[in-house]
Design a protein around this motif. Structure first.
Motif, mmCIF file in Angstrom:
data_model
loop_
_atom_site.group_PDB
_atom_site.id
_atom_site.type_symbol
_atom_site.label_atom_id
_atom_site.label_comp_id
_atom_site.label_asym_id
_atom_site.label_seq_id
_atom_site.Cartn_x
_atom_site.Cartn_y
_atom_site.Cartn_z
ATOM 1 N N UNK A 1 7.617 -6.952 -3.334
ATOM 2 C CA UNK A 1 7.106 -6.069 -2.279
ATOM 3 C C UNK A 1 7.023 -4.648 -2.831
ATOM 4 N N UNK A 2 5.866 -4.046 -2.689
ATOM 5 C CA UNK A 2 5.701 -2.675 -3.159
ATOM 6 C C UNK A 2 6.240 -1.700 -2.124
ATOM 7 N N UNK A 3 7.079 -0.753 -2.532
ATOM 8 C CA UNK A 3 7.611 0.232 -1.580
ATOM 9 C C UNK A 3 6.523 1.143 -1.022
ATOM 10 N N UNK A 4 6.853 1.818 0.047
ATOM 11 C CA UNK A 4 5.946 2.796 0.611
ATOM 12 C C UNK A 4 5.785 3.965 -0.365
ATOM 13 N N UNK A 5 4.658 4.674 -0.302
ATOM 14 C CA UNK A 5 4.442 5.801 -1.206
ATOM 15 C C UNK A 5 5.567 6.833 -1.187
ATOM 16 N N UNK A 6 6.118 7.117 -0.023
ATOM 17 C CA UNK A 6 7.184 8.119 0.060
ATOM 18 C C UNK A 6 8.438 7.660 -0.677
ATOM 19 N N UNK A 7 8.734 6.358 -0.606
ATOM 20 C CA UNK A 7 9.897 5.812 -1.311
ATOM 21 C C UNK A 7 9.677 5.900 -2.823
ATOM 22 N N UNK A 8 8.480 5.545 -3.258
ATOM 23 C CA UNK A 8 8.178 5.635 -4.685
ATOM 24 C C UNK A 8 8.253 7.083 -5.162
#
Length: 500
Positions: A418-425
């Motif tokens: 699962x790819x994290x949300x942009x803010x998490x990245x």
């Protein structure tokens, strides 16, 4: 199939890969195994990247056990030559039927969002016949290497007056360039030293002109211990972490150890420096200004003893200084001294260019003075449907790192991660950026530096994939003290996969 930043409901099926070196080939292999339709583009006439052609005498800095595909053992010896590496890479591409998916002699000129508004990218390429074509892909992976895009060709005053040759190290393709000539090689990195040694063998005179001295790492520490037994083991990585700080995703214990043990480990590395200084005659003008670990993370290079022997024998001269201007028969340095020369070779490295992106895309990617910081050294936080493998990462075993990155990306695109949300990245990117900038020297590639922290970085990717990160089984002593090797990650690539 997991959707990434997309509201169109479409799935990733067709993927464009820019670059057909050890990174691009491994990305294609992992994606093909999952049923993705891949096309590789490379401007060169063959696969292999920088190993296809480079300066005379180039080769790997490390032993074979640190430079081979994890599940495709190499047959060459330690410290193999460039042509041997190229033959090996080509055989990997043939084994996995990647050549049929590769467009050679094809230059990617532009990468832009698809004009029809659908997800993905439009790649504008120049074909071998000089025609321009446009290809659309759901996803694009950039696999151009960190150190092989654009030569850093420095220009000096009065170059036109010089009666000899001025060339970049990448153009030094034959020893005949130096035969019977007075050669000045500018730089102190591996390519500059290799070329200075070659010129010292065939030329009239060879001079290495350097601005700053850097630590050489010996192949055998104290003439006895292979360097991989120290810096390619968890114990060696722990020493570096206790001294300079742990990889940000590591647990609290190693971070506390850094706070407590740093002064002690600092003393241990002074002993290491004394050994290296003795082995490479690091004294006077040849004594580095930075401590060994910090210098290694900016200018890592592993030397054979031949260079020191050639300097001692007078076959290579070392001069500290910088070129001010050229004359008809040589160069004048900034201190006013003169070096006679028939040939000047600029071992001044490469510039990282993103010429196929427009200025707005470069800004959106977040390219900074010290490089492009990415989530897991793979994904830009705010640019969907794009990844970088091998393009923004340098470890002690690049070929292994690129293999694991490729597998991580393939599983991500196949919906297994699962790819994290942009803010998490973005938050994770800021942590790694702050950590690197707190102690690593400034270089234009600092964002991609992993080096001796490679095992911890691999741990991070394996944990994402829910694969055991300790690779030595129940042999706990080996887990701590034995060097990690590409073969330790073989089963990561040979487990059964689920097609897209």
């Amino acid at each position: 199939m997991v959707l990434f930043f997309s509201t169109s409901g479409s799935k990733v099926k067709k993927i464009g890969i820019v670059g057909a070196g050890v990174a691009g080939l491994q990305v294609a292999r992992s994606l093909k195994e999952r049923g993705f339709d891949c096309v590789l583009f490379d401007k060169a006439p063959d696969v292999g990247g920088l190993w296809r052609e480079n300066y005379t005498g180039f080769g790997i800095q490390v032993q074979r056990k640190l430079f081979e595909f994890p599940d495709f053992p190499a047959s060459y010896g330690d410290y193999a030559s460039g042509p041997e590496i190229q033959e090996y890479i080509k055989s990997f591409a043939i084994k996995h039927d990647i050549l049929s998916k590769t467009r050679l002699n094809t230059t990617v000129e532009k990468i832009a969002r698809r004009p029809d508004g659908e997800r993905g990218w439009e790649l504008t390429v120049k074909t071998p016949t000089g025609n321009q074509e446009k290809h659309t892909f759901d996803y694009t992976v950039i696999c151009q290497g960190m150190y092989s895009t654009t030569p850093n060709r420095i220009h000096y005053e009065n170059e036109g007056q010089f009666a000899g040759k001025i060339l970049h190290s990448s153009e030094y393709l034959s020893p005949s360039i130096s035969e019977g000539k007075k050669v000045v090689v500018v730089g102190s990195g591996k390519s500059a030293i290799d070329i200075a040694m070659n010129a010292g063998e065939v030329g009239n005179r060879s001079t290495l002109l350097f601005r700053n001295a850097h630590w050489g790492t010996p192949r055998l520490i104290a003439g006895l211990i292979p360097v991989r037994f120290v810096f390619a083991s968890r114990f060696g990585q722990a020493l570096v972490s206790w001294y300079k700080g742990a990889w940000p995703s590591q647990g609290a214990a190693i971070k506390i150890a850094h706070q407590i043990l740093s002064p002690v480990i600092s003393g241990a590395f002074r002993v290491v420096e004394a050994i290296f200084a003795f082995q490479f005659n690091h004294k006077g003008k040849w004594k580095p200004s930075m401590d060994f670990v910090k210098d290694f993370y900016g200018y890592a290079q592993i030397h054979c003893p031949t260079f020191t022997n050639m300097v001692s024998a007078g076959k290579v001269q070392t001069v500290q200084g910088e070129i001010q201007r050229f004359t008809q028969d040589g160069v004048i340095l900034k201190d006013g001294s003169k070096l006679e020369a028939d040939v000047v070779v600029l071992g001044t490295g490469f510039l990282k260019k993103y010429a196929f992106f427009d200025a707005a895309m470069v800004k959106q990617l977040g390219v900074e003075e010290d490089g492009l910081y990415l989530y897991r050294h793979i994904l830009p936080s705010h640019v969907p449907d794009m990844a970088f493998v091998g393009a923004e990462s340098a470890s002690l075993s690049n070929i292994t790192t690129f293999a694991i990155q490729s597998e991580w990306l393939a599983r991500l695109l196949n919906g297994e991660l699962k790819q994290p949300e942009p803010s998490v990245m973005a938050d994770e990117i800021n942590k790694i950026k702050e950590w690197k900038r707190s102690w690593m020297p400034f270089t234009t590639s600092r964002a991609g530096i992993i080096l001796a922290h490679w095992i911890h970085y691999h741990d991070e990717l394996l944990k994402d994939m829910k694969i055991p990160h300790r690779r030595k089984g129940t042999n706990y002593l080996a887990e701590v003290f034995a060097p990690y090797e590409p073969s330790d990650y073989r089963d990561v690539l040979t487990t059964s996969v689920k097609s897209a």
